[in-house]
Design an enzyme around this catalytic site. Sequence first.
Site, PDB file in Angstrom:
ATOM      1  N   SER A 150     -11.148  -0.925  -0.206  1.00 27.91           N
ATOM      2  CA  SER A 150      -9.817  -0.889   0.407  1.00 27.91           C
ATOM      3  C   SER A 150      -9.888  -1.265   1.881  1.00 27.91           C
ATOM      4  O   SER A 150      -8.960  -1.853   2.427  1.00 27.91           O
ATOM      5  CB  SER A 150      -9.226   0.522   0.312  1.00 27.91           C
ATOM      6  OG  SER A 150      -8.729   0.774  -0.967  1.00 27.91           O
TER       7      SER A 150
ATOM      8  N   ASP B 104       0.848  -1.197   0.000  1.00 28.03           N
ATOM      9  CA  ASP B 104       0.000   0.000   0.000  1.00 28.03           C
ATOM     10  C   ASP B 104       0.885   1.249   0.000  1.00 28.03           C
ATOM     11  O   ASP B 104       1.954   1.249  -0.630  1.00 28.03           O
ATOM     12  CB  ASP B 104      -0.930  -0.049   1.228  1.00 28.03           C
ATOM     13  CG  ASP B 104      -2.268   0.626   0.984  1.00 28.03           C
ATOM     14  OD1 ASP B 104      -2.286   1.877   1.008  1.00 28.03           O
ATOM     15  OD2 ASP B 104      -3.275  -0.054   0.750  1.00 28.03           O
TER      16      ASP B 104
ATOM     17  N   ASP C   7       0.091   2.792  18.647  1.00 30.65           N
ATOM     18  CA  ASP C   7      -0.534   1.471  18.800  1.00 30.65           C
ATOM     19  C   ASP C   7       0.375   0.334  18.337  1.00 30.65           C
ATOM     20  O   ASP C   7       0.094  -0.845  18.615  1.00 30.65           O
ATOM     21  CB  ASP C   7      -1.851   1.404  18.005  1.00 30.65           C
ATOM     22  CG  ASP C   7      -2.973   2.162  18.708  1.00 30.65           C
ATOM     23  OD1 ASP C   7      -2.702   2.741  19.780  1.00 30.65           O
ATOM     24  OD2 ASP C   7      -4.085   2.184  18.175  1.00 30.65           O
TER      25      ASP C   7
ATOM     26  N   ASN D  53     -13.950   0.697  -6.171  1.00 31.92           N
ATOM     27  CA  ASN D  53     -15.030   1.568  -5.647  1.00 31.92           C
ATOM     28  C   ASN D  53     -15.662   2.408  -6.752  1.00 31.92           C
ATOM     29  O   ASN D  53     -16.011   3.561  -6.528  1.00 31.92           O
ATOM     30  CB  ASN D  53     -14.463   2.525  -4.589  1.00 31.92           C
ATOM     31  CG  ASN D  53     -13.675   1.815  -3.531  1.00 31.92           C
ATOM     32  OD1 ASN D  53     -13.977   0.686  -3.184  1.00 31.92           O
ATOM     33  ND2 ASN D  53     -12.640   2.470  -3.022  1.00 31.92           N
TER      34      ASN D  53
ATOM     35  N   ALA E 208      -7.613  -7.318  -9.106  1.00 30.65           N
ATOM     36  CA  ALA E 208      -8.524  -8.242  -8.426  1.00 30.65           C
ATOM     37  C   ALA E 208      -9.303  -9.104  -9.411  1.00 30.65           C
ATOM     38  O   ALA E 208      -9.863 -10.138  -9.026  1.00 30.65           O
ATOM     39  CB  ALA E 208      -9.486  -7.457  -7.537  1.00 30.65           C
TER      40      ALA E 208
ATOM     41  N   THR F 134     -10.787   4.267  20.413  1.00 28.81           N
ATOM     42  CA  THR F 134     -12.092   4.179  21.073  1.00 28.81           C
ATOM     43  C   THR F 134     -12.629   2.753  21.071  1.00 28.81           C
ATOM     44  O   THR F 134     -13.527   2.423  21.844  1.00 28.81           O
ATOM     45  CB  THR F 134     -13.120   5.088  20.370  1.00 28.81           C
ATOM     46  OG1 THR F 134     -13.212   4.689  18.995  1.00 28.81           O
ATOM     47  CG2 THR F 134     -12.694   6.543  20.458  1.00 28.81           C
TER      48      THR F 134
ATOM     49  N   HIS G 137      -3.408   5.830   4.126  1.00 29.15           N
ATOM     50  CA  HIS G 137      -4.178   4.680   3.636  1.00 29.15           C
ATOM     51  C   HIS G 137      -3.539   3.363   4.059  1.00 29.15           C
ATOM     52  O   HIS G 137      -4.215   2.445   4.543  1.00 29.15           O
ATOM     53  CB  HIS G 137      -4.276   4.791   2.109  1.00 29.15           C
ATOM     54  CG  HIS G 137      -5.225   3.821   1.471  1.00 29.15           C
ATOM     55  ND1 HIS G 137      -4.817   2.599   0.996  1.00 29.15           N
ATOM     56  CD2 HIS G 137      -6.550   3.904   1.193  1.00 29.15           C
ATOM     57  CE1 HIS G 137      -5.854   1.972   0.456  1.00 29.15           C
ATOM     58  NE2 HIS G 137      -6.926   2.743   0.564  1.00 29.15           N
TER      59      HIS G 137
END
Lengths: 468, 67
Positions: free
Chosen positions: A384, A181, A190, A311, A326, A231, A213
């Site tokens: 994505s 990507d 994180d 998309n 794909a 969250t 992205h």
Amino acid sequence: MSKNLKKEEKVEYTGRYLVLLPEGSNTSDSIDQISSISGLNLTSSLAFENEFFTDKDLAKTDGIVLDKLGIAIVNEKPEIKMSISSFGDNDMIVEKERVVYAIGMLDESTQNYVEGYRDAVNQMTNVLVGTEVEDYNYEEQQSEVESVGATWGLKATNVVPTSFLRYNPYNGAGIKVAILDTGFDFNHPDFAGRPVVHQSFITGESTQDGHGHGTHCTGTACGPISSPSATERYGIAYAASIYIGKVLSNGGSGGDGGILAGINWAIANRCDVVSMSLRGLVSGTGYSAVFETAAARALAQGTLIIAAAGNDSARPGVVKQVMHPANCPSIMAVGAVDVNLNIASFSNGGLYPTYGAVDIVAPGVNVYSSTKLPTKYASWNGTSMATPHVAGIAALWAQATGLRGINLWKKLTSTAKALPLPGRDVGAGLVQAPTKTRLIKFPIDRTPILVNPKFPIDPIGPIEKIIR
Amino acid sequence: MKMKWLISVKDGMMERVTEELGKMGIKNAEKLDSIGVIIIAHGDYKITDLKKIDGVLNVEEERDLSI
């Protein structure tokens, strides 16, 4: 080394084979299918009273299909050995039947004694407190205990089961996942301390994600199980090894050459899963023969490539085809669904099933995950976002089953949740993670035997120490 | 973006094809051994000439992709 240990090291086989039938297949059809593949004549377990049969019954036939389990026990015959590859082609998994031993085997006299003791205790218990009635209501135990604080996508795909009776013990440990990507934000808190192997295939740009992205996709596929600042939980294979290939620039674009180089790098690093949330425009039928060759070779080497369908649609009016790469048959194409499990308006469809079907769908609307600093987290839409859901869950299945390549592909599609939508849009359905059934311990709610009201007076009486 | 040729190669033919490309003056071919693909600069080479090389499966022009 003890004698027992030596025994455990050597796997013994009965000479029979176990054939795991495709998910959802019925016994009758499976018997016909096996007969056409191998010429073997199997019998259904339904043919026996209470489906109970013995070795003698098994010896009278070529094999027996266990109706409730979807497994066939097949006697050793030349036909089965010659048909193993054909079974595989028909979504069946063949294993040799192992000889198994109970832990701490008992000799016959000891076993009889223990069984007698058990029966006596059971009988006494029934006399004293009545027979056990299973009145525990499982349905009432439906709980959100584990799923509080997880994204809707993780709940919908069973990564975090919403049923109290199920849990997910898998985390992707030992599985290598490559995300090809825009790179990755190595400063994201994180992922602090998490090793990340990385390589840039974009001239003049480091692997550091200047777009966000790639960090979002990595977060969904391999993000942490918990975070002090997020969250909700958004990561799936939180213990998988992360491989970042930067094949798209910080502007979000790249060329075929860099992507092929990224795939090659992932295979060379023995990655089990490759996630590609990218697409190139195509129109009409046909797919890249070069990418198809590369993907087929990847599958043969145990690497499953998963890519976004694209998309480009504007449903319900406009449905565009699955885009490059794909649309290659050997690349798993992923469409997107929303929280109501409806197809996302932008998700491309399998207009040309032979040259670009949608194979599976995953959550792709309002997907919360990590992104580059200082934003840190964002909820985005797109195939994505759906693609790394499938990649992360593929890692869980790879860990749970040991399957790789085309077998891992089949596991993903065969376990997907069927949706009441056209196969053109959702393929096999919504990807589902492997789970296990929780061992329920019944609450102790009965009065202890020794103070049971049936014996209000202790016939012996208390023993008191008499002091003279 | 400067485009490239993507060449997929039959199993076991990478060295042979690379040699043939070298004879055509292509020296900086990028070999992707795990997937059997060679990437070369677009140059002035014709797709028909590249396809004639023994061991070549397919030749395609590089495309742009995006998120």
